[in-house]
Design an enzyme around this catalytic site. Structure first.
Site, mmCIF file in Angstrom:
data_model
loop_
_atom_site.group_PDB
_atom_site.id
_atom_site.type_symbol
_atom_site.label_atom_id
_atom_site.label_comp_id
_atom_site.label_asym_id
_atom_site.label_seq_id
_atom_site.Cartn_x
_atom_site.Cartn_y
_atom_site.Cartn_z
ATOM 1 N N GLU A 86 0.825 -1.202 0.000
ATOM 2 C CA GLU A 86 0.000 0.000 0.000
ATOM 3 C C GLU A 86 0.860 1.253 0.000
ATOM 4 O O GLU A 86 0.514 2.250 -0.645
ATOM 5 C CB GLU A 86 -0.955 -0.023 1.202
ATOM 6 C CG GLU A 86 -2.046 -1.095 1.118
ATOM 7 C CD GLU A 86 -1.570 -2.516 1.385
ATOM 8 O OE1 GLU A 86 -0.448 -2.682 1.905
ATOM 9 O OE2 GLU A 86 -2.315 -3.467 1.078
ATOM 10 N N HIS A 123 -11.560 -6.029 7.970
ATOM 11 C CA HIS A 123 -12.262 -5.678 6.736
ATOM 12 C C HIS A 123 -13.473 -4.827 7.057
ATOM 13 O O HIS A 123 -14.484 -4.874 6.354
ATOM 14 C CB HIS A 123 -12.733 -6.926 5.974
ATOM 15 C CG HIS A 123 -11.660 -7.887 5.615
ATOM 16 N ND1 HIS A 123 -11.227 -8.857 6.465
ATOM 17 C CD2 HIS A 123 -10.925 -8.025 4.486
ATOM 18 C CE1 HIS A 123 -10.265 -9.563 5.884
ATOM 19 N NE2 HIS A 123 -10.054 -9.077 4.689
HETATM 20 C C1 LIG Z 1 -1.971 -5.155 4.243
HETATM 21 C C2 LIG Z 1 -2.929 -5.965 3.446
HETATM 22 N N1 LIG Z 1 -3.174 -5.653 2.158
HETATM 23 C C3 LIG Z 1 -4.065 -6.372 1.434
HETATM 24 C C4 LIG Z 1 -4.741 -7.425 1.984
HETATM 25 C C5 LIG Z 1 -5.781 -8.205 1.159
HETATM 26 N N2 LIG Z 1 -5.285 -9.539 0.791
HETATM 27 C C6 LIG Z 1 -5.515 -10.616 1.570
HETATM 28 S S1 LIG Z 1 -4.758 -12.002 1.005
HETATM 29 C C7 LIG Z 1 -4.113 -11.169 -0.334
HETATM 30 C C8 LIG Z 1 -3.232 -11.894 -1.316
HETATM 31 C C9 LIG Z 1 -1.998 -12.468 -0.690
HETATM 32 O O1 LIG Z 1 -1.286 -13.230 -1.631
HETATM 33 P P1 LIG Z 1 -0.015 -14.087 -1.234
HETATM 34 O O2 LIG Z 1 0.879 -13.309 -0.364
HETATM 35 O O3 LIG Z 1 0.572 -14.635 -2.467
HETATM 36 O O4 LIG Z 1 -0.587 -15.247 -0.296
HETATM 37 P P2 LIG Z 1 -1.516 -16.477 -0.688
HETATM 38 O O5 LIG Z 1 -2.928 -16.021 -0.455
HETATM 39 O O6 LIG Z 1 -1.244 -16.842 -2.089
HETATM 40 O O7 LIG Z 1 -1.167 -17.574 0.267
HETATM 41 C C10 LIG Z 1 -4.506 -9.828 -0.320
HETATM 42 C C11 LIG Z 1 -4.146 -8.841 -1.334
HETATM 43 C C12 LIG Z 1 -4.456 -7.733 3.341
HETATM 44 N N3 LIG Z 1 -5.045 -8.764 3.971
HETATM 45 N N4 LIG Z 1 -3.558 -6.994 4.037
#
Ligand SMILES: Cc1ncc(C[n+]2csc(CCOP(=O)(O)OP(=O)(O)O)c2C)c(N)n1
Ligand SMILES: Cc1ncc(C[n+]2csc(CCOP(=O)(O)OP(=O)(O)O)c2C)c(N)n1
Ligand SMILES: [Mg+2]
Ligand SMILES: [Mg+2]
Lengths: 338, 409, 338, 409
Positions: free
Chosen positions: C60, C129
């Site tokens: 972010e 959220h």
């Molecule tokens: C600070 C923050 N930004 C955005 C999100 C929303 N979000 C939750 S999971 C995710 C994707 C994460 O992807 P990755 O790190 O590849 O983990 P995976 O889900 O593939 O295990 C996002 C964007 C969040 N939870 N926290």
């Protein structure tokens, strides 16, 4: 009793807590060998070793992320953020983590960290060495925020903050490190050594968080202040005939609402003063509470005397700083109100 | 003055979108057994090639080959198979309960079971785990009761998080499993801090942390690596590269120009890249890193290369952004199938036992579910909101006491 | 006129601005090909190409740092932060940079960025959220903050935000994306397609920032609300006999103080409602201003109806959410007050 | 269960503290001319050794040697010498005015003049500079009037920042010099965003950004590298490694376990490490990176290895934390002295001309100072506070208008 300025009192609190509890560590940018840019940790590395008082990378979020992890392990870390203006990169670790951990884990984990940081202006620091961000943190449930106004309180409150099992922000008004600044930059500063509150016991003592102090009893109007503004308020009131009651909040979360309400019910008038920008500053919260609890006792609108809603401008800090003149005008208005 | 070319902006694109053929041609498969296993005290500057290869133990015939073979006994491998299958059965069942409206949310780890289970085995039970939301298999491997996890998912009166947390954001202090945050990456520097505290105290417990490849872009990733490097913290930092964030494929996180393990090089930290669907390789690599940490040789970064077979969460539908056939064409296969084949190849397993085990686990999950549901599901019998004001602070301050009264508790 | 829900209205605003001005770009996590987790950017990459609507790394602070740099160059970037709960890692770029750049450079540089982000709870999102962080940003001088309550406003305000030369936070109450949620989670939601404010012109129109809207005129008490709470207020008032005037603030910075003051001077009573936590929420600022400007017209203490000072608990979101019941009680109290 | 060693916490220590002998024995000096110059379109994976060496052109006798010699004409070199000397004269004079109380604060860049001046030359005048507070030499090199900078330092009525900024935090849009932030590293991702915008617009201007080695620990460092890598932004990212933050030496930022240039590897970005006190090497390396950016070949990270000779700022006293003799024993010498010797070796310069130049520059600075002071110094004649409420927003909103009235303007 020793004579201490505020830095010495803070240093003494750290020293005592480190000597009493091996789980107390302190760290931050330039905090180790050098002892901090304001010297608050001077001598501690030499005394307790480089593993208990050390320098960190310039990464405020890393500092607090590390501190939280240490707190989870069971230590009591005291982190220094060099200037409160630089606490924002660490905002997420404070708000989303330190403040929420106990709640989200239903008490399984918590982080008893203390974050010390100098706040406030009046030292020609410009807009990035002068801010007072306490208002922002007061909106974050799960954080405590302490702002001492003198060496005696600083030591006792810092000891309580370190012993506290919740995360505590300990904001140090840097303008009063050396003496009780009353808002007249063109007059010599009385050093703490000549002030009764510069008399500080060398030993351990704690001042509980959440207890305001009436620094001047009075009957005509209540002035709510903390940090540097306590001295501004004392100076301003001394220059008027108004019998004001001045309350030093000492901590804004938890807030000693009962002391405040009792005072305003007695005086019927209230002025709030802080150095931070006006809109949504902690003064707004104080007013919201006071008018709710004391509505029928109020004789006049509650006034705010604050920094303007601009960054802290380097060349105009004395135009910006809410000094005695502005407070006196507000007091006058409040006293004259129907 | 230089020759002035017109600049242009590069936006990474995945090899295939819905309706297109899955395409893993860019992915270089390194032969199993081909990467040497260095001594754990090898200086990091001799390990700079490791982030660019892939450590694999199980070959195409699922035989264990090469120096990284951890030579685990069949008993342990069978246990690993059981825990992976149990995780998958648990996931399948909880997905169903979400579809039935018994909870609001669920996240599977399908395809990533080897990562969690093998890593849990390679670490000690008193090592502290700072996981993301996709390491439920570690709790399974630590044999934490599924009923307890289900109660959290249902926010029923037995929910350890007292109804306060989103489903799957467990906190299990008793299993040395740190409270999962909904905010990505925040636990990474915390794990480093915890490890530093352990080192400061002369303890012997190390920390380990997990994030997804998408999360490596967060600031706290850099914070964790910097602090781990400067203070040589006894921590194992893991990146599960399942190739997708939510809809974003790994190039959006930086996987196009380099590998995620390679981030370690700049901090003087060894970076290992491992076939995440290879139980043996994951175990061996994690063990190596853990030993390094335990011997005061500093942190390690591990990239576990795998594939997210299921949706990101129950709120997600991957058919909108990726080719449906990708999961099945992922060249490194399925971790459960591979360990099963390996054990069968060793004569330590057969289809019959496998089917029986599957049946047993399905039955177990169902029985656990019954028990958990008997305590209530979301909305039907939540734990009491009276506790809603607790634990904001250790003690209830006056303003919260008044708010609680106002709320009627 | 078309029928649009709030997501469609936002999408339409982006579409129009991208078609009118090649310097308008939009990006964020999952914003490109996929069109955003709430679908606000659906179709824009397909229409305007992947260089004008694209996915970003999950960072972010990186997103907003990049956006500011683009703004300095001369573009008008619209960044999406997936949930407002995840805006904290970007806090420093917003507070220390976006908000300060014009001031510190005395107008030489500025960053006309728009930051869109869904806020608020009631969707079983749990504590990460569901947050409403607008209060924190209202304390930061240099930032504007907009919170629409319906599709018509959302489109017109977003267009103004994008055209605005100052950084604007555009917080979208996600609970009302599909319909005007009145606070009864156990009743069916009326979709926007059945609501007059779901009638949205397909063409360009702008609603100026800083103009509140009286959504229900009344004489007995003023209710100050924004976002989802506008609908809660309408429902609550409809269920009472109280002739309340409901004001939808629409933007909190700049604040339409004149409309507020005129109303409270008329009604003599005021209730403020917001979903964010109570202490130092924007309600405090509203109360501070109202009591200052309307003191002599007030018949009763100004009340706050807000989220509690706890994280947003997943299982108890309806105990947390400040719904019609709590607002009605507050209205009753305020009306009964001397 | 593993063998349990007692863990211990590592805290980096510098080789020498006050009172001790300076010690640069850990610093490996690479021979000038020994590092080959790759083509600018060399893929980053063939450049992974560059962060661990040191590109040098001037040898011990200050002759230009090797492939990196940019073969600048004597005129340019003499101009470089002039700009470096002018920077130093300016610094010396402004330090004095601070001691005299004419301003509140000043920061010198003594020892780092080659970095700024040579880099300014290697970039085009319309490239956008996002500097830290220690690149005043770039403004000198772009021949921005010193009087203008002095007026900012004095916050007098001619101060372009209208009295709002701390001294030295310049903003000079006309010189394509971005407003300096008091917050470390924030400009790094902004430079990437600016470069992306330039690429998006099909412009030909590139961006460049500067931080100190201490600042690499900030989150925004990682953000900048991630975004620069993913979008292949036309940007040159620079780290001035002057070995100190304020009191903290570079190991506290991570310089013990690796080099700062090496951070680039993990992002698939070339990382070059250059002798920062070698005008020719700095020019050549920057030129290489700028060309790469201009030809849409992506970003470069440059570590400029130098030594901070002066105090961090006028608020700092380095004798409290480092050996006083360090500056003079720094093996890579002084950049001005080295370029002077080089020019003299080429027969393009002599002591007499040097002395004359020094005199001329001192006189120029003094004359400029007189002019600047004639407009006022801090406190004596500040620009009017009436403008204090302007520029918070583009237009003054009602609440600020009322506050301005209350303030009496
Ligand atoms: C600070 C923050 N930004 C955005 C999100 C929303 N979000 C939750 S999971 C995710 C994707 C994460 O992807 P990755 O790190 O590849 O983990 P995976 O889900 O593939 O295990 C996002 C964007 C969040 N939870 N926290
Ligand atoms: C976010 C932030 N944290 C801390 C500071 C205080 N600070 C100012 S300069 C400095 C040291 C920077 O060191 P380095 O990056 O090496 O740059 P140098 O001064 O050596 O050029 C520090 C800690 C700051 N300005 N901003
Ligand atoms: Mg992933
Ligand atoms: Mg430095």
């Amino acid at each position: 009793m020793a004579r201490m300025n505020m830095i010495q009192a803070i240093n003494s609190a750290l020293d005592i807590m480190m000597s009493r509890d091996p789980d107390v560590l302190t760290f931050g940018e330039d905090v180790g060998y050098f002892g901090g840019v304001f010297r608050a940790t001077a001598g501690l590395q030499q005394k307790y070793g480089k593993q208990r008082c050390f320098d960190t990378p310039i990464s405020e979020s890393g500092i607090l992320g590390m501190a939280i992890g240490m707190g989870v392990y069971g230590l009591r870390p005291v982190a220094e953020i060099q200037f409160a203006d630089y606490i924002y990169p660490a905002f997420d670790q404070l708000v989303s983590e330190a403040a929420r951990l106990r709640y989200r884990s239903a008490g399984e984990f918590h982080a008893p960290i203390t974050v010390r940081s100098p706040v406030g202006g009046g030292i020609y620091g410009g807009q990035t060495h002068s801010q007072s961000p306490e208002g922002v943190f007061s909106h974050v449930c799960g954080l405590k925020t302490v702002i001492p106004s003198n060496p005696y309180d600083a030591k006792g409150l810092l000891i309580s903050a370190i012993e506290d099992d919740d995360p505590v922000l300990f904001f140090e008004p840097k303008r009063i490190y050396n003496g009780p600044f009353e808002g007249y930059h063109d007059r010599p500063l009385t050093p703490w050594s000549k002030h009764p509150l510069g008399e500080v016991p060398e030993d351990y003592y704690a001042i509980p968080l959440g207890q305001a102090k009436i620094v001047r009893p009075g009957a005509a109007v209540t002035v709510l202040a903390y940090g540097t503004m306590v001295h501004v308020a004392e100076a301003a009131v001394a220059e008027t005939e108004i019998d004001a009651e001045i309350i030093d909040l000492r901590s804004i979360i938890p807030l000693d609402i009962d002391t405040i309400v009792a005072s305003v019910k007695k005086t019927g008038r209230c002025v709030v003063i802080h150095e931070a920008t006006r809109t949504s500053g902690f003064g707004a919260e104080l007013i919201a509470e006071v008018q709710e609890y004391c509505f029928y006792h109020l004789e006049a609108p509650i006034e705010r005397v604050t920094g303007w809603d601009t960054p802290y401008p380097h060349a105009f800090e004395w135009e910006y700083f809410p000094g005695p003149k502005r407070l006196k005008e507000a007091l006058q208005r409040v006293m004259e109100a129907a | 003055m230089t020759d002035k070319t017109k600049l242009k902006l590069h936006i990474p694109e995945p090899p295939a979108r819905p309706g297109e053929e899955p395409d893993f041609s860019e992915f270089i498969i390194v032969d199993a057994g081909s990467v040497p296993r260095p001594a754990v005290d090898t200086p990091d500057d001799q390990l700079r090639d490791y982030p660019f290869t892939l450590i694999r133990v199980l070959d195409d015939a699922q035989r264990a080959v090469g120096e990284w073979d951890p030579q685990l006994d069949p008993e342990t491998l069978r246990r690993g198979l059981r825990h992976m299958m149990l995780t998958r059965a648990f996931d399948a069942r909880m997905l169903k309960t979400q579809r039935q409206g018994k909870t609001s949310f669920y996240m599977q780890c399908t395809g990533e079971e080897a990562c969690g289970v093998a890593q849990a085995y390679a670490l000690d039970d008193d090592d502290m785990l700072f996981t993301s939301y996709r390491q439920q298999s570690m709790l399974v491997a630590r044999e934490w009761p599924l009923v307890d996890l289900m109660c959290q998912i249902f926010n029923n009166p037995k929910d350890r998080t007292k109804g306060r947390q989103l489903p799957v954001l467990y906190s299990v202090a008793d299993a040395n499993f740190f409270s999962i945050s909904g905010n990505l990456c925040t636990q990474y520097p915390q794990a480093v801090g915890w490890a530093m505290a352990s080192a400061y105290k002369g303890d012997s417990r190390i920390a380990a942390a997990w994030i997804g490849e998408g999360t490596t872009a967060e600031s706290d990733f850099h914070n964790a690596l910097t602090f781990a490097s400067v203070y040589q913290a006894p921590v194992v930092l893991n990146i599960t590269n399942n190739q997708y964030a939510i809809s974003s494929f790994q190039a959006i996180a930086g996987g196009e120009q380099s590998t995620f393990a390679a981030r370690a090089i700049g901090y003087g930290i060894p970076g290992l890249r491992v076939d995440g669907n290879d139980f043996l390789a994951v175990y061996a690599v994690t063990r190596w890193a853990a030993e390094r940490a335990r011997r005061n040789l500093g942190p390690t970064l591990i990239e576990l290369y795998t594939y997210r077979v299921a949706a990101h969460s129950t709120s997600d539908d991957p058919s909108a952004y990726r080719s449906a056939a990708e999961a099945t064409s992922w060249p490194l296969g399925d971790p459960i199938e591979r360990l099963k084949q390996h054990l069968m190849g060793c004569g330590e397993w057969d289809e019959q036992r496998h089917a029986a085990l599957q049946e047993e686990l399905d039955a177990q999950v169902l029985a656990d579910l019954k028990e958990a549901e008997s305590h209530g599901t979301l909305g039907t019998a939540p734990c009491s909101p009276a506790s809603m004001f607790d634990d904001v602070f250790k003690e209830l301050p006056i303003h919260l006491r008044r708010q609680r009264q106002q709320a009627g508790y």
